[in-house]
Every structure is written in structure tokens, then in C-alpha cells.
Design a protein around this motif. Sequence first.
Motif, PDB file in Angstrom:
ATOM      1  N   ALA A 285      17.954  80.499  32.211  1.00  0.00           N
ATOM      2  CA  ALA A 285      17.955  79.156  31.628  1.00  0.00           C
ATOM      3  C   ALA A 285      16.615  78.807  30.967  1.00  0.00           C
ATOM      4  CB  ALA A 285      18.300  78.128  32.701  1.00  0.00           C
ATOM      5  N   VAL A 286      15.505  79.212  31.590  1.00  0.00           N
ATOM      6  CA  VAL A 286      14.192  78.875  31.027  1.00  0.00           C
ATOM      7  C   VAL A 286      13.968  79.647  29.722  1.00  0.00           C
ATOM      8  CG1 VAL A 286      11.702  78.885  31.459  1.00  0.00           C
ATOM      9  CG2 VAL A 286      13.275  78.333  33.308  1.00  0.00           C
ATOM     10  N   ILE A 287      14.365  80.919  29.711  1.00  0.00           N
ATOM     11  CA  ILE A 287      14.232  81.730  28.492  1.00  0.00           C
ATOM     12  C   ILE A 287      15.018  81.093  27.353  1.00  0.00           C
ATOM     13  CG2 ILE A 287      14.855  83.946  27.437  1.00  0.00           C
ATOM     14  CD1 ILE A 287      14.225  85.296  30.030  1.00  0.00           C
ATOM     15  N   LYS A 288      16.242  80.640  27.650  1.00  0.00           N
ATOM     16  CA  LYS A 288      17.091  80.070  26.590  1.00  0.00           C
ATOM     17  C   LYS A 288      16.428  78.849  25.959  1.00  0.00           C
ATOM     18  CE  LYS A 288      21.390  81.955  28.328  1.00  0.00           C
ATOM     19  NZ  LYS A 288      22.419  81.758  29.362  1.00  0.00           N
ATOM     20  N   VAL A 289      15.770  78.031  26.775  1.00  0.00           N
ATOM     21  CA  VAL A 289      15.075  76.854  26.228  1.00  0.00           C
ATOM     22  C   VAL A 289      13.895  77.291  25.353  1.00  0.00           C
ATOM     23  CG1 VAL A 289      13.602  74.916  26.889  1.00  0.00           C
ATOM     24  CG2 VAL A 289      15.796  75.244  28.016  1.00  0.00           C
TER      25      VAL A 289
ATOM     26  N   THR B 144      22.883  58.073  37.189  1.00  0.00           N
ATOM     27  CA  THR B 144      22.922  59.346  37.903  1.00  0.00           C
ATOM     28  C   THR B 144      23.220  60.502  36.945  1.00  0.00           C
ATOM     29  OG1 THR B 144      23.817  58.095  39.734  1.00  0.00           O
ATOM     30  CG2 THR B 144      23.864  60.487  39.929  1.00  0.00           C
ATOM     31  N   LEU B 145      22.410  61.545  37.035  1.00  0.00           N
ATOM     32  CA  LEU B 145      22.567  62.683  36.126  1.00  0.00           C
ATOM     33  C   LEU B 145      23.580  63.676  36.691  1.00  0.00           C
ATOM     34  CD1 LEU B 145      18.828  63.534  35.313  1.00  0.00           C
ATOM     35  CD2 LEU B 145      20.348  61.988  34.086  1.00  0.00           C
ATOM     36  N   SER B 146      24.313  64.331  35.783  1.00  0.00           N
ATOM     37  CA  SER B 146      25.176  65.423  36.213  1.00  0.00           C
ATOM     38  C   SER B 146      24.292  66.628  36.530  1.00  0.00           C
ATOM     39  CB  SER B 146      26.160  65.791  35.104  1.00  0.00           C
ATOM     40  OG  SER B 146      25.459  66.321  34.005  1.00  0.00           O
ATOM     41  N   GLU B 147      24.841  67.597  37.289  1.00  0.00           N
ATOM     42  CA  GLU B 147      24.077  68.802  37.622  1.00  0.00           C
ATOM     43  C   GLU B 147      23.607  69.496  36.350  1.00  0.00           C
ATOM     44  OE1 GLU B 147      23.133  70.514  40.674  1.00  0.00           O
ATOM     45  OE2 GLU B 147      23.317  68.383  41.145  1.00  0.00           O
ATOM     46  N   ARG B 148      24.494  69.526  35.327  1.00  0.00           N
ATOM     47  CA  ARG B 148      24.179  70.217  34.083  1.00  0.00           C
ATOM     48  C   ARG B 148      22.947  69.586  33.414  1.00  0.00           C
ATOM     49  NH1 ARG B 148      27.475  69.006  29.629  1.00  0.00           N
ATOM     50  NH2 ARG B 148      26.601  69.994  27.794  1.00  0.00           N
ATOM     51  N   MET B 149      22.902  68.251  33.389  1.00  0.00           N
ATOM     52  CA  MET B 149      21.762  67.567  32.760  1.00  0.00           C
ATOM     53  C   MET B 149      20.482  67.788  33.560  1.00  0.00           C
ATOM     54  SD  MET B 149      23.651  64.035  31.721  1.00  0.00           S
ATOM     55  CE  MET B 149      22.201  63.254  31.056  1.00  0.00           C
ATOM     56  N   ARG B 150      20.614  67.753  34.887  1.00  0.00           N
ATOM     57  CA  ARG B 150      19.470  68.023  35.752  1.00  0.00           C
ATOM     58  C   ARG B 150      18.867  69.390  35.435  1.00  0.00           C
ATOM     59  NH1 ARG B 150      18.544  64.823  39.912  1.00  0.00           N
ATOM     60  NH2 ARG B 150      20.436  63.609  40.085  1.00  0.00           N
ATOM     61  N   HIS B 151      19.747  70.390  35.261  1.00  0.00           N
ATOM     62  CA  HIS B 151      19.273  71.744  34.986  1.00  0.00           C
ATOM     63  C   HIS B 151      18.568  71.830  33.644  1.00  0.00           C
ATOM     64  CE1 HIS B 151      22.595  73.203  37.941  1.00  0.00           C
ATOM     65  NE2 HIS B 151      21.491  72.825  38.566  1.00  0.00           N
ATOM     66  N   VAL B 152      19.076  71.082  32.641  1.00  0.00           N
ATOM     67  CA  VAL B 152      18.427  71.076  31.322  1.00  0.00           C
ATOM     68  C   VAL B 152      17.009  70.508  31.453  1.00  0.00           C
ATOM     69  CG1 VAL B 152      18.449  69.996  29.048  1.00  0.00           C
ATOM     70  CG2 VAL B 152      20.553  70.986  29.976  1.00  0.00           C
ATOM     71  N   VAL B 153      16.885  69.369  32.151  1.00  0.00           N
ATOM     72  CA  VAL B 153      15.565  68.739  32.302  1.00  0.00           C
ATOM     73  C   VAL B 153      14.595  69.703  32.995  1.00  0.00           C
ATOM     74  CG1 VAL B 153      14.306  66.885  33.462  1.00  0.00           C
ATOM     75  CG2 VAL B 153      16.483  66.400  32.344  1.00  0.00           C
ATOM     76  N   ARG B 154      15.068  70.366  34.055  1.00  0.00           N
ATOM     77  CA  ARG B 154      14.190  71.280  34.800  1.00  0.00           C
ATOM     78  C   ARG B 154      13.764  72.459  33.932  1.00  0.00           C
ATOM     79  NH1 ARG B 154      17.567  71.856  40.373  1.00  0.00           N
ATOM     80  NH2 ARG B 154      17.588  69.644  40.912  1.00  0.00           N
ATOM     81  N   ALA B 155      14.708  73.026  33.153  1.00  0.00           N
ATOM     82  CA  ALA B 155      14.369  74.181  32.323  1.00  0.00           C
ATOM     83  C   ALA B 155      13.324  73.795  31.281  1.00  0.00           C
ATOM     84  CB  ALA B 155      15.626  74.737  31.650  1.00  0.00           C
ATOM     85  N   TYR B 156      13.452  72.580  30.705  1.00  0.00           N
ATOM     86  CA  TYR B 156      12.445  72.133  29.732  1.00  0.00           C
ATOM     87  C   TYR B 156      11.083  71.942  30.407  1.00  0.00           C
ATOM     88  CZ  TYR B 156      15.107  71.545  25.427  1.00  0.00           C
ATOM     89  OH  TYR B 156      15.806  71.785  24.280  1.00  0.00           O
ATOM     90  N   ALA B 157      11.084  71.430  31.635  1.00  0.00           N
ATOM     91  CA  ALA B 157       9.812  71.242  32.347  1.00  0.00           C
ATOM     92  C   ALA B 157       9.122  72.595  32.554  1.00  0.00           C
ATOM     93  CB  ALA B 157      10.057  70.554  33.690  1.00  0.00           C
TER      94      ALA B 157
END
Lengths: 318, 227
Positions: free
Chosen positions: A291-295, B139-152
Motif C-alpha cells: 500500500a505504501v509503495i502504491k501511494v 467515522t472513517l471506513s477501514e479503506r479510508m483509514r488505510h489510505v490516510v495511513r499509507a500517505y502518512a
Amino acid sequence: MIGLTEVYALAGAMFAAFALFSVRDRSNPKRFGNGAFWALLAVSFLFGSHLGDVANGVLVVILILLGGTGAMGRGSVERTSPEERARRAERRGNALFVPALLIPLIAVVGTFTLGRIRLDGAPLADPSEVTLVALALGIVMALIVALGQAKAPPQAALDEGRRLADMIGWALVLPQLLASLGAVFALAGVGTAVGHIATTWLPLGRPFAAVLVYCVGMALFTMVMGNAFAAFPVMTAAIGVPLIVQRFGGDPAIMGAIGMLSGFCGTLVTPMAANFNIVPAVLLELPDRNAVIKVQIPTAIALLACNIVLMAVLVFRY
Amino acid sequence: MNLWPLLAIAVLVVGFAAGLNPLIVILITALTAGVAAGIAPLHVLAALGRAFNSTRYVSLIWLILPVIGLLEHEGLRERARTLIGRMRAATAGRIILIYLALRQITAALGLTSLGGPAQMVRPIVAPMAEGAAESRLGTLSERMRHVVRAYAASADNVGAFFGEDIFIAISSILLIKGFLAQSGYHIAPFRLSVWAIPTALLAFAIHGVRLWRLDAKLRRMVREERP
């Protein structure tokens, strides 16, 4: 003098405690697999330098087989509910941040000072390893402060750490194993072979083509090796110095600086750079390991293009 | 020229692409590289063991696990979330953007150890960004939570990689200097640092714009998931 040996001993003791707590975690159906894995890692950190190369190699293979064949698992229950943790957080307030921020603070201050402090004429910390010694010192100080704040015994912290380690699982040794693979690659001459192919099979007759192949080659080779440091000597010896600098008269400083940064674009998109790309995904509990790589892919591609243009424009001008 | 060791790269790429366990892929790749280069398997084993022993420092960062585990048990992540949730101007994109700037500036000053996924992203930055997104979007869905974490996590990497080369005493600068010196070019580290600045600025611009657009992306995800 405090050097790497002492810090390794500390890590070895920690992994030994993880092994003990893992075996006692009855909620984990594979607790003996986890226990064996952490115990072997403890052996490596405590006695690795006395084992000999073949014994260390056998240890690595057993670690790989334990981690790679599904012999490790995770305990089921979180000890506290989110509501319970929120209540604790409310009570403790911002003081909770103090130990967390103490770690980088001591690591940085220590890096600049520990090597200069002398006891009976000898430096307190090994000057060549001062960064890692300072990091370890920061962690120990933060742990002491956190234990004092929480009024908890040291075992509590070790068991919480073990819970995190079980969650990370085999991915915990992935960065170290990939670094070891790099050493085997060097021994086998993988880098030399790549450099040979790049110079004999690619059209490099014009300055821009040389810059293009050098920058893209740095990124691609870094993706394979997981590390721009491994790619730099190979690509620079094969293309950078003989073509960009010697044949086309480019500036070596600009070539080196932007070449290395082109390699970093490759680091952003490879699972081989596990400590930057895979470990964060595991730590953040993302179901997709990549997931991190994809971003990072769009940023890496755009930035590599920028680097190629920057080098083409600057390297022959200064 | 023996080109057979390149077979190891093919094994590595196919192994990762096929989703095999990375540890197993590494073992097979190492054996392939060694055998293709004509090295006896026992020597490959010894080389792997020696390299593993001399790279133990890579794993020292895990010393941090007990203290982070204890702080999380005491509610560190929940605290980070509520602290930011109360700030009205905070959004997930802005928080991660600020972290990107801080990470890049501190790395440029040689302070790369200030950040990192285990030290900063998991316990502090990701919960703060999630908290900000939650106070805006519910409240965020799991999918949105994962997006935020990956960007962090991505901001931590981009900031470190493209900040550290501005610092003259970082290992990559010293490697460039050392290698070019062997080739007969003696260059002051300062010149290398200066030429790392254009790329650093572009890295901040490119990743910064993507972080700026993260909030819009999250709003779009909300509309898709809760029509």
C-alpha cells in the motif's frame, strides 16, 4: 566504552524476553514458532560474533524457514479496549507525548555529544557508532520515564513490546535479510553483470542518452538491490564517469548528486527497500503489503523525470 | 563476462511478483546468485551468515518496541487523535503536509533520526491525520483509514530521502565523495549538497500537491461510500 557490542547485548536480552513472553501467550496457536524465532534472534544478537560464518548461515536459514512457512502466528486479544485506552489517554493528557519525543531528542543530542565525553581518558561511547549508541540511550531513558509515569513494572513494557513484535512477525528481520542479500549479490558479481549489459547493449552515443540511461539505470538498479548505495558505484563506474564526465565533459558533482537522488526514486517503489516500504505497511496494520509503495509511485515517476531534465540541463553547463 | 548471476534478479522479481513469502524468495535468490557465479552452496551459506551478523545494526530500531507498546497501552494514539480532532483548521492532508515539511527540513539539518515509521508515524502522525479526517468527515471506513495511513508513511519516506542529501555529513554524500575521489575527482561535500537542493524542492512540490489533494480524495471516497 559503550559500543555496538553493548547495544547488541541489550537487543539480545530484549528478544530473549520476547521469546519467553511469546511462549507463555496461550492465545497464540503458534506460540512455539514465535518463541523459537525470537530466541534465535536473541542468540544472533548475544553470541553472533562468536558463532562463525557457517553457524550464522544455518541460523539465518532456520529463521527464514520459521518465518517463511507460516510457523508464526499472533495472539488474539488486545488487552485493553479502545474505550479503556481513550479513558487512560484523557486522564494522562499530553504528558504521554513526553517519552515518545524524548527518544529522537536524546538520539540527536547524544549523536553530537556522546563521542566527546571522556571517562579516564577513554571516550564514553565508541565515536564511530555514536548514532546507534545515542538511539539506544534515548530509548532506555524514554522507557524509564514511561514506566515511571504509568507506574508499571518493566515486564509490562516488555510484554507490550512482544505484542507489537508478534504483530510485525517475520517482517521484522526482512530489512536485515535484504541487506545480507546485497552482500551475496556483490560476491556473485550481479552488479558488474548489470553494468556490462548497460554499456554494451544500450545506445549511449549522445549526451542526453547517457544522462537518460544513467538516471533510469540508477532507479531500476536501486529497485533490484533495494538500496541506492549498491547501485551508485556500479552505474557511475559504467556510465557516469566514462561517458557523462569524460566523453561529454559533464560536471562530476552534479552527476553524483542528482544520480544518487534518481536512485532514491527507485527506493520509493521497491519492496526490496523493506524497512521504508514494507515495514511501515505492517506497522500501520495495512492489509495490502504494497500500500505504501502504491501511494509513492506517482511521486517517484514525476521526480525521476524531473531529475533527468535537471541533470541534462545542469551537468554540461557548470 | 559471466552474465548468469543476472538469473538471480529474475528469480527475485518473479518471486516477489508471485506473492511468495519474501524470506523464502531471498533464500532462493541468494542460492541462485551464488551457484550461477560458481560459488559452492556452503560458501553462499557462510557469506549469508557473515553478512547477517555484520548487518545486525539494521534491526536495532526494534529496541523501541517496548516503550512504544507501553505508551500505546496507556493511550498515546487515542491522545494524538483527540488533540488534533479539536483543532478546527486541521485536515488529514494538511497534517501530513506539515509533517513532510518538518521531516524534510530536519533531515536536511542531519536530524534523520527525528522521524521514522516506528518512532513517529505509527504512534503520532497517522493517528493525528486520522483524527483530523474523522472530525471533518465523521467515522472513517477501514479503506479510508488505510489510505490516510499509507500517505502518512509516504511523507516520512519522501521527506527523509530528499532532505538528507542536503546535509553534508550524511552517508550518501560521503559515498558519492569517496567514490568520485577513487575515480580521480576530488569534490567538496558542500558542492554535492548544493546540487541536491533543486530535486529537494521539486520533491516537496510534487508530493505536497498530492497531499493537498488528499482531503478532496477523502471527501470523494465519503460520497462514494455513503451515497
